[in-house]
Write a protein that holds these residues in place. Sequence first.
Motif, mmCIF file in Angstrom:
data_model
loop_
_atom_site.group_PDB
_atom_site.id
_atom_site.type_symbol
_atom_site.label_atom_id
_atom_site.label_comp_id
_atom_site.label_asym_id
_atom_site.label_seq_id
_atom_site.Cartn_x
_atom_site.Cartn_y
_atom_site.Cartn_z
ATOM 1 N N MET A 1 0.878 -1.170 -0.007
ATOM 2 C CA MET A 1 0.063 -0.165 0.066
ATOM 3 C C MET A 1 0.816 1.217 0.100
ATOM 4 O O MET A 1 2.066 1.247 0.552
ATOM 5 C CB MET A 1 -0.852 -0.062 1.136
ATOM 6 N N GLY A 40 -3.911 -7.548 -1.049
ATOM 7 C CA GLY A 40 -2.317 -7.273 -0.350
ATOM 8 C C GLY A 40 -1.934 -7.944 0.818
ATOM 9 O O GLY A 40 -1.283 -7.696 1.903
ATOM 10 N N SER A 69 -6.364 -9.212 -4.880
ATOM 11 C CA SER A 69 -5.425 -8.237 -5.013
ATOM 12 C C SER A 69 -5.062 -7.842 -6.704
ATOM 13 O O SER A 69 -5.067 -6.562 -6.691
ATOM 14 C CB SER A 69 -4.118 -8.781 -4.534
ATOM 15 N N ASN A 73 -6.105 -3.981 -7.595
ATOM 16 C CA ASN A 73 -4.884 -3.150 -8.234
ATOM 17 C C ASN A 73 -5.119 -2.928 -9.699
ATOM 18 O O ASN A 73 -4.451 -1.551 -10.063
ATOM 19 C CB ASN A 73 -3.449 -3.792 -7.836
ATOM 20 N N ARG A 82 -8.260 3.348 -1.279
ATOM 21 C CA ARG A 82 -7.029 2.446 -0.468
ATOM 22 C C ARG A 82 -7.238 2.662 1.118
ATOM 23 O O ARG A 82 -7.219 1.887 1.778
ATOM 24 C CB ARG A 82 -5.874 2.479 -0.959
#
Length: 127
Positions: A1, A40, A69, A73, A82
């Motif tokens: 992150m 993540g 993930s 992303n 986020r």
Amino acid sequence: MEGDEGGRLEEIREALGKPQIEDVQLAEGSSEDRCLVAVGGAVYDITSFLDEHPGGRLMLMRHAGTDASAAFNAVGHSVKARTRLADFYIGDLVVTGRLPAPESPPKPVHVAPATRITRGLLRPPSP
């Protein structure tokens, strides 16, 4: 992150005692009424966010019980998105290897460009 959201998530992890959630629990804990996803290496219960998501409820439910993930992303979520994700943190993902590997996306189909031969084959017969 990136940025501040990583620090905020770490604060939440510390406050909760860094619960461990196995991939099997992630998959089994998701249903039509509960949406758990991993992003993540962290697990989030995003059930309360389903109807607020700009892409719609179904977009999120498609990833319920999985490591989302790559999908998360790929969309290019904003820093605000986020950061907001940290509000739904419930633990860290532990990969046990007891789940089957996710299906790989289908390979693109190669379509050959039209050539003189294929154009002739596709043309209706002359009267």
